[in-house]
Design a protein around this motif. Structure first.
Motif, PDB file in Angstrom:
ATOM      1  N   LEU A  59     -52.524  37.299 -40.625  1.00  0.00           N
ATOM      2  CA  LEU A  59     -53.782  38.152 -41.055  1.00  0.00           C
ATOM      3  C   LEU A  59     -54.004  38.449 -42.369  1.00  0.00           C
ATOM      4  O   LEU A  59     -52.980  38.526 -43.051  1.00  0.00           O
ATOM      5  CB  LEU A  59     -53.448  39.516 -40.123  1.00  0.00           C
ATOM      6  N   LEU A  60     -55.124  38.142 -42.842  1.00  0.00           N
ATOM      7  CA  LEU A  60     -55.500  38.453 -44.116  1.00  0.00           C
ATOM      8  C   LEU A  60     -56.432  39.634 -43.966  1.00  0.00           C
ATOM      9  O   LEU A  60     -57.611  39.908 -43.415  1.00  0.00           O
ATOM     10  CB  LEU A  60     -56.239  37.440 -44.993  1.00  0.00           C
ATOM     11  N   SER A  61     -55.838  40.667 -44.402  1.00  0.00           N
ATOM     12  CA  SER A  61     -56.751  41.915 -44.247  1.00  0.00           C
ATOM     13  C   SER A  61     -56.917  42.462 -45.805  1.00  0.00           C
ATOM     14  O   SER A  61     -56.404  42.452 -46.805  1.00  0.00           O
ATOM     15  CB  SER A  61     -55.553  43.005 -43.951  1.00  0.00           C
ATOM     16  N   ILE A  62     -58.397  42.504 -45.966  1.00  0.00           N
ATOM     17  CA  ILE A  62     -58.967  42.777 -47.172  1.00  0.00           C
ATOM     18  C   ILE A  62     -59.549  44.146 -47.058  1.00  0.00           C
ATOM     19  O   ILE A  62     -59.793  44.550 -46.065  1.00  0.00           O
ATOM     20  CB  ILE A  62     -60.185  41.784 -47.296  1.00  0.00           C
ATOM     21  N   SER A  63     -59.228  45.123 -48.221  1.00  0.00           N
ATOM     22  CA  SER A  63     -59.612  46.549 -48.238  1.00  0.00           C
ATOM     23  C   SER A  63     -59.969  46.906 -49.609  1.00  0.00           C
ATOM     24  O   SER A  63     -59.632  46.392 -50.789  1.00  0.00           O
ATOM     25  CB  SER A  63     -58.540  47.379 -47.717  1.00  0.00           C
ATOM     26  N   ASP A  64     -61.002  47.713 -49.576  1.00  0.00           N
ATOM     27  CA  ASP A  64     -61.745  48.381 -50.770  1.00  0.00           C
ATOM     28  C   ASP A  64     -62.213  47.376 -51.685  1.00  0.00           C
ATOM     29  O   ASP A  64     -61.982  47.657 -53.206  1.00  0.00           O
ATOM     30  CB  ASP A  64     -60.453  49.236 -51.558  1.00  0.00           C
ATOM     31  N   LEU A  65     -62.716  46.199 -51.337  1.00  0.00           N
ATOM     32  CA  LEU A  65     -63.332  45.251 -52.009  1.00  0.00           C
ATOM     33  C   LEU A  65     -64.606  44.983 -51.459  1.00  0.00           C
ATOM     34  O   LEU A  65     -64.556  44.646 -50.366  1.00  0.00           O
ATOM     35  CB  LEU A  65     -62.436  43.897 -52.227  1.00  0.00           C
ATOM     36  N   GLY A  66     -65.751  45.012 -52.253  1.00  0.00           N
ATOM     37  CA  GLY A  66     -67.040  44.956 -51.428  1.00  0.00           C
ATOM     38  C   GLY A  66     -67.441  43.537 -51.371  1.00  0.00           C
ATOM     39  O   GLY A  66     -66.690  42.595 -51.957  1.00  0.00           O
ATOM     40  N   TYR A  67     -68.326  43.165 -50.675  1.00  0.00           N
ATOM     41  CA  TYR A  67     -69.083  41.759 -50.663  1.00  0.00           C
ATOM     42  C   TYR A  67     -69.365  41.156 -51.985  1.00  0.00           C
ATOM     43  O   TYR A  67     -69.801  41.728 -52.781  1.00  0.00           O
ATOM     44  CB  TYR A  67     -70.331  42.128 -49.755  1.00  0.00           C
ATOM     45  N   CYS A  68     -69.015  40.022 -51.903  1.00  0.00           N
ATOM     46  CA  CYS A  68     -69.000  39.246 -53.357  1.00  0.00           C
ATOM     47  C   CYS A  68     -69.984  38.008 -52.989  1.00  0.00           C
ATOM     48  O   CYS A  68     -70.048  37.421 -51.755  1.00  0.00           O
ATOM     49  CB  CYS A  68     -67.751  38.885 -53.962  1.00  0.00           C
ATOM     50  N   LYS A  69     -70.472  37.334 -53.751  1.00  0.00           N
ATOM     51  CA  LYS A  69     -71.232  36.269 -53.819  1.00  0.00           C
ATOM     52  C   LYS A  69     -70.791  34.962 -52.889  1.00  0.00           C
ATOM     53  O   LYS A  69     -69.409  34.741 -53.185  1.00  0.00           O
ATOM     54  CB  LYS A  69     -71.782  35.500 -54.960  1.00  0.00           C
ATOM     55  N   ASP A  70     -70.996  34.324 -51.763  1.00  0.00           N
ATOM     56  CA  ASP A  70     -70.688  33.346 -51.245  1.00  0.00           C
ATOM     57  C   ASP A  70     -69.311  33.823 -50.358  1.00  0.00           C
ATOM     58  O   ASP A  70     -68.438  32.910 -49.928  1.00  0.00           O
ATOM     59  CB  ASP A  70     -70.177  32.218 -51.980  1.00  0.00           C
ATOM     60  N   ALA A  71     -69.299  35.238 -50.120  1.00  0.00           N
ATOM     61  CA  ALA A  71     -68.188  35.753 -49.410  1.00  0.00           C
ATOM     62  C   ALA A  71     -68.011  35.052 -47.830  1.00  0.00           C
ATOM     63  O   ALA A  71     -67.201  34.867 -47.532  1.00  0.00           O
ATOM     64  CB  ALA A  71     -68.197  37.188 -49.288  1.00  0.00           C
ATOM     65  N   ASP A  72     -69.199  34.932 -47.282  1.00  0.00           N
ATOM     66  CA  ASP A  72     -69.096  34.432 -45.875  1.00  0.00           C
ATOM     67  C   ASP A  72     -68.707  32.997 -45.963  1.00  0.00           C
ATOM     68  O   ASP A  72     -67.996  32.557 -44.981  1.00  0.00           O
ATOM     69  CB  ASP A  72     -70.524  34.736 -45.274  1.00  0.00           C
ATOM     70  N   LYS A  73     -69.141  32.436 -46.736  1.00  0.00           N
ATOM     71  CA  LYS A  73     -68.529  30.825 -46.915  1.00  0.00           C
ATOM     72  C   LYS A  73     -67.014  30.742 -47.137  1.00  0.00           C
ATOM     73  O   LYS A  73     -66.251  29.814 -46.558  1.00  0.00           O
ATOM     74  CB  LYS A  73     -69.263  30.121 -48.100  1.00  0.00           C
ATOM     75  N   LEU A  74     -66.432  31.702 -48.052  1.00  0.00           N
ATOM     76  CA  LEU A  74     -65.241  31.764 -47.985  1.00  0.00           C
ATOM     77  C   LEU A  74     -64.413  32.239 -47.021  1.00  0.00           C
ATOM     78  O   LEU A  74     -63.268  31.673 -46.474  1.00  0.00           O
ATOM     79  CB  LEU A  74     -64.747  32.652 -49.512  1.00  0.00           C
ATOM     80  N   VAL A  75     -64.805  33.214 -46.441  1.00  0.00           N
ATOM     81  CA  VAL A  75     -64.140  33.963 -45.108  1.00  0.00           C
ATOM     82  C   VAL A  75     -64.317  32.624 -44.121  1.00  0.00           C
ATOM     83  O   VAL A  75     -63.556  32.503 -43.268  1.00  0.00           O
ATOM     84  CB  VAL A  75     -65.036  35.085 -44.788  1.00  0.00           C
ATOM     85  N   GLU A  76     -65.403  31.914 -44.053  1.00  0.00           N
ATOM     86  CA  GLU A  76     -65.511  31.060 -42.702  1.00  0.00           C
ATOM     87  C   GLU A  76     -64.397  29.939 -43.015  1.00  0.00           C
ATOM     88  O   GLU A  76     -63.732  29.441 -42.155  1.00  0.00           O
ATOM     89  CB  GLU A  76     -66.770  30.514 -42.888  1.00  0.00           C
ATOM     90  N   LYS A  77     -64.106  29.377 -44.480  1.00  0.00           N
ATOM     91  CA  LYS A  77     -63.197  28.551 -44.609  1.00  0.00           C
ATOM     92  C   LYS A  77     -61.893  28.983 -44.554  1.00  0.00           C
ATOM     93  O   LYS A  77     -61.034  28.305 -43.771  1.00  0.00           O
ATOM     94  CB  LYS A  77     -63.195  28.183 -46.284  1.00  0.00           C
ATOM     95  N   ALA A  78     -61.669  30.481 -44.550  1.00  0.00           N
ATOM     96  CA  ALA A  78     -60.334  30.888 -44.414  1.00  0.00           C
ATOM     97  C   ALA A  78     -60.031  30.731 -42.831  1.00  0.00           C
ATOM     98  O   ALA A  78     -58.783  30.426 -42.319  1.00  0.00           O
ATOM     99  CB  ALA A  78     -60.056  32.284 -44.760  1.00  0.00           C
ATOM    100  N   VAL A  79     -61.007  31.240 -41.918  1.00  0.00           N
ATOM    101  CA  VAL A  79     -60.844  31.206 -40.483  1.00  0.00           C
ATOM    102  C   VAL A  79     -60.812  29.587 -40.069  1.00  0.00           C
ATOM    103  O   VAL A  79     -59.747  29.426 -39.327  1.00  0.00           O
ATOM    104  CB  VAL A  79     -62.232  31.784 -40.047  1.00  0.00           C
ATOM    105  N   LYS A  80     -61.230  28.793 -40.768  1.00  0.00           N
ATOM    106  CA  LYS A  80     -61.024  27.523 -40.397  1.00  0.00           C
ATOM    107  C   LYS A  80     -59.743  26.872 -40.567  1.00  0.00           C
ATOM    108  O   LYS A  80     -59.084  26.085 -40.173  1.00  0.00           O
ATOM    109  CB  LYS A  80     -62.006  26.643 -40.971  1.00  0.00           C
TER     110      LYS A  80
END
Length: 324
Positions: free
Chosen positions: A76-97
């Protein structure tokens, strides 16, 4: 300069090596203030072992990029108290893969599009602007736990600018020093809100804080437009500096900037987050952060004239910003 960069790269390499060789199945990536310390404390109440990474808002995108490239191993990668950043969706998608499970808990302002983009990756994303991130973590990870609830209440008092609990102010100021994040976190994990170490550390910081604010005010520039906007160099304690400037100079917006261009912004009108977004940042309506792109000419102008074209650009953005 080269040596400094090398040291920075070495620290990043060592951190990523440690993440790769982690024994814990929980990696917690959080901010570097009291709310983050509270989030990590709640995580430690819930889980036996945590690998914690403290990150500034400016470092978060590159940190997320680096971690997403590492094997997740189903952890589990738990992220807290940090808001959305540019290209976050692409980075998270890469992490999931790459085998990471992602849960993101935050209380900054997100657009519906940003939230959907993260949820579409398969990650869990909980955003609630009415509470501090610690309260979100407590409600999700430790529902009904009295210690977690008390920690969340105290952290929210400071992070949401309620100012009802003097203990919260002490902890908040102590956590402006990164070296204090772990000891504060360890105390909060045990439900300790105040003790002799906290009292002593606060007294020492108070003296330093007053000197830092005086230095910032000496270098301050105020621009009058739709709003009365103050720009002051950072010498530490950005939040406290902004509040002092507002009280003394009746300003509407306070921008506390560092030599590297990163700035913290506070505002009476609820537009800080809107302004920050125009400068590669984000945050809350009353408080946010972004980055100026300082050229050599800008730095010279700041040094000798206490002004910069970036200040005028921010004022123009503030003039046209409309509260959501």
């Amino acid at each position: 300069m080269g040596e400094k960069k090398g040291n920075s790269n070495s620290k990043r390499d060592n951190l990523l090596k440690a993440v790769s060789e982690r024994k814990s199945e929980i990696v917690h990536l959080s901010h570097n203030d009291l709310d983050a310390a509270g989030c990590d404390a709640v995580h430690r109440m819930k889980y036996s072992e945590i690998f914690t990474i403290w990150s500034s808002v400016g470092s978060f995108p590159s940190m997320l990029r680096d971690i997403s490239a590492l094997p997740g191993k189903g952890h589990l990668l738990s992220i807290s108290d940090l808001g959305y950043c540019k290209d976050a969706d692409k980075l998270v998608e890469k992490a999931v893969k790459n085998g990471w499970r992602i849960c993101w808990r935050d209380h900054h302002r997100w657009t519906d599009k940003e939230l959907c983009s993260i949820e579409n990756t398969g990650a869990i994303c909980i955003v609630d602007t009415t509470r501090c991130a610690t309260a979100i973590c407590a409600g999700d990870l430790m529902p009904g736990d009295t210690i977690a609830e008390e920690v969340a209440r105290v952290v929210c008092d400071y992070d949401l600018w309620k100012h009802n609990d003097p203990r919260a102010k002490m902890l908040g100021q102590i956590c402006t020093k990164r070296v204090n994040l772990n000891p504060v976190r360890d105390r909060l994990t045990k439900g300790i809100i105040t003790d002799d170490w906290i009292n002593e550390e606060y007294r020492n910081i108070e003296t330093e804080r007053k000197d830092a604010i005086k230095k910032s005010i000496r270098g301050m520039k105020i621009i009058e437009s739709r709003y009365r906007v103050a720009f002051a160099p950072l010498h530490g304690y950005p939040s406290e500096t902004a509040h002092e400037i507002r009280d003394e100079f009746n300003t509407d917006i306070e921008v506390i900037y560092g030599k590297n261009g990163r700035f913290s912004i506070r505002s009476v009108p609820p537009i800080s987050h809107l302004i920050a977004r125009k400068f590669s940042g984000g945050g809350h309506p009353p408080a946010a952060g972004g980055t100026f792109t300082f050229t050599l000419k800008d730095k010279m102008s700041l040094l000798f004239l206490k002004k910069s074209r970036c200040f005028n650009e921010l004022v123009q953005v503030a003039d046209t910003a409309t509260a959501e």
